[in-house]
Design a protein around this motif. Sequence first.
Motif, short mmCIF file in Angstrom:
data_model
loop_
_atom_site.label_atom_id
_atom_site.label_comp_id
_atom_site.label_asym_id
_atom_site.label_seq_id
_atom_site.Cartn_x
_atom_site.Cartn_y
_atom_site.Cartn_z
N VAL A 226 0.84 -1.20 0.00
CA VAL A 226 0.00 0.00 0.00
C VAL A 226 0.87 1.25 0.00
CG1 VAL A 226 -1.85 -1.21 1.18
CG2 VAL A 226 -0.17 0.06 2.52
N ASP A 227 0.25 2.39 -0.35
CA ASP A 227 0.98 3.65 -0.40
C ASP A 227 1.08 4.32 0.97
OD1 ASP A 227 1.34 3.63 -3.25
OD2 ASP A 227 -0.77 4.11 -3.45
N CYS A 228 0.08 4.10 1.80
CA CYS A 228 0.03 4.80 3.08
C CYS A 228 -0.59 3.87 4.12
CB CYS A 228 -0.80 6.08 2.94
SG CYS A 228 -0.87 7.09 4.43
N VAL A 229 -0.01 3.84 5.32
CA VAL A 229 -0.53 3.06 6.44
C VAL A 229 -0.85 4.01 7.58
CG1 VAL A 229 -0.10 1.21 8.09
CG2 VAL A 229 0.83 1.03 5.77
N LEU A 230 -2.13 4.11 7.91
CA LEU A 230 -2.59 4.93 9.04
C LEU A 230 -2.98 4.00 10.17
CD1 LEU A 230 -4.83 7.56 7.22
CD2 LEU A 230 -2.37 7.61 7.60
N TYR A 231 -2.59 4.36 11.39
CA TYR A 231 -2.85 3.50 12.53
C TYR A 231 -3.50 4.31 13.64
CZ TYR A 231 -2.20 -0.27 15.88
OH TYR A 231 -2.42 -1.26 16.80
N PHE A 232 -4.64 3.82 14.11
CA PHE A 232 -5.35 4.45 15.22
C PHE A 232 -4.78 3.95 16.53
CE2 PHE A 232 -9.12 6.19 12.92
CZ PHE A 232 -9.22 7.37 13.65
N GLU A 233 -4.41 4.88 17.41
CA GLU A 233 -3.92 4.54 18.74
C GLU A 233 -4.85 5.14 19.78
OE1 GLU A 233 -0.01 6.08 19.02
OE2 GLU A 233 0.84 4.77 17.49
N GLY A 234 -4.73 4.63 20.99
CA GLY A 234 -5.53 5.15 22.10
C GLY A 234 -6.25 4.04 22.83
N GLU A 235 -6.57 4.31 24.08
CA GLU A 235 -7.31 3.35 24.88
C GLU A 235 -8.79 3.39 24.51
OE1 GLU A 235 -6.01 1.22 26.93
OE2 GLU A 235 -3.95 1.97 26.77
N ARG A 236 -9.39 2.22 24.40
CA ARG A 236 -10.81 2.17 24.04
C ARG A 236 -11.68 2.79 25.13
NH1 ARG A 236 -12.67 -3.70 22.69
NH2 ARG A 236 -14.60 -2.52 22.36
N HIS A 237 -11.21 2.79 26.38
CA HIS A 237 -12.00 3.32 27.48
C HIS A 237 -11.79 4.82 27.67
CE1 HIS A 237 -12.82 -0.87 28.38
NE2 HIS A 237 -11.52 -1.11 28.47
#
Length: 448
Positions: A226-237
């Motif tokens: 892929v050209d770009c990899v975006l990753y979501f971070e953070g606690e679900r709570h």
Amino acid sequence: MKSKVVYVCSECGYESAKWIGKCPGCGGWNTFAEDVVVTSKSSKKVAQSFSVPVKLSTVDTTKDPRIVCGIGELDRVLGGGIVRGSLVLVGGEPGIGKSTILLQLIKSLEQNTSFFYVSGEESEKQLKMRADRLGIRQDFYVLTETDINAAIKHAETITPDILIIDSIQTMYNPDIASAPGTVSQVRDVTLSLMKLAKERSISVFVVGHVTKDGALAGPKVLEHMVDCVLYFEGERHQSHRILRAVKNRFGSTNEIGVFEMTGEGLREVKNPSSMMLEGRPEQTSGSTVICTLEGTRPLLAEVQSLVAPTTFPAPRRMTTGADYNRVNLLIAVLEKRVGLNLSNQDIYVNIVGGMRIDEPAADLGIICAVASAFKNKDIAPDIALIGEVGLTGELRAVNQIDKRLNEMKKLGFSKCIIPESNKRGLAPPKDLTIYYAKNVGSALQLLF
């Protein structure tokens, strides 16, 4: 048609005729999974290409190659907008907000851009309920399908500006005799989507799941393709989310976008530093404020430390949001260069707010938080710390110090300790007192 069984490494795609414990390609252990490869009896095939060679000087770049999202934090992470014909992978834990941010992208661009949403996990009714909750005008096409050939056929007919696939692990090619999500299926589906994106100039967003270890599920070849990899971070709570560009061929890989999850979807956080410091306790030992740099954006974050005596021979060390090995190194510097006896103390270090900080400029803040907790002496709430710590205890210069100091001044800090090597040519902001320190010992003397 005949089939054969091969074993493929889920990390690098290395193929083997038999199962191997350690991959010869990447060195990973227990990464081989069984895969079925179907081959045709006719071995001679004519190579087909969807493009022809052109001179680079004849390529037209006058048209704007990007689509501005209208979501400032997403535009920042993508490098200024969505590149036409690009293939973007969005990953993250379940419930973190992957589908929500893509639906809000539709809401932001629905009047000027055409969309085609292919879902392999939700029905049309479920998508409509989610769109109603987010207040999205529903004049875009949706399709619930897991056959990638059918999805691509409809996409070629509709020819949208942006195609969304949710998710890559549910899509499969019926010509390949293996389950969806396997190495061969993910590789083939991604190649088909890449061909569609480059041939038709359709921007493709692909949602990807993560494993229990936090890595993107599927083979590593997916991230390479892929050209770009975006990753979501953070606690679900917790309410806030961080969107980080792990890979970006069209922009910086250091930028982050900060969002807050609300009942109406994800809301942009224009000033994430104030959010990170919200609720910070005063007159409490073990708390310091640092300034880290994420791409071109300075961010203030709170570092908390707890130091407690232990009766066990091996003291416990635990970190959240900071590199474990780096914190152990800084503890050793405190013991050797400053003389603090921490060998019989349990030490816990936490970056408040779910942030993960790997920048060496946070070293001084971590060291001072541990020393403050050990001495049980609080640090003034209006002072911030910047500096990289070496093994001899010296403070080394950090880059873009002016931008960091301006961010501190904007949030009301009146004092700051920085390395003395940053003094040359520095023009500090007004009403911000700068203290210079050569090493960790002199920095602790300024604090206590």
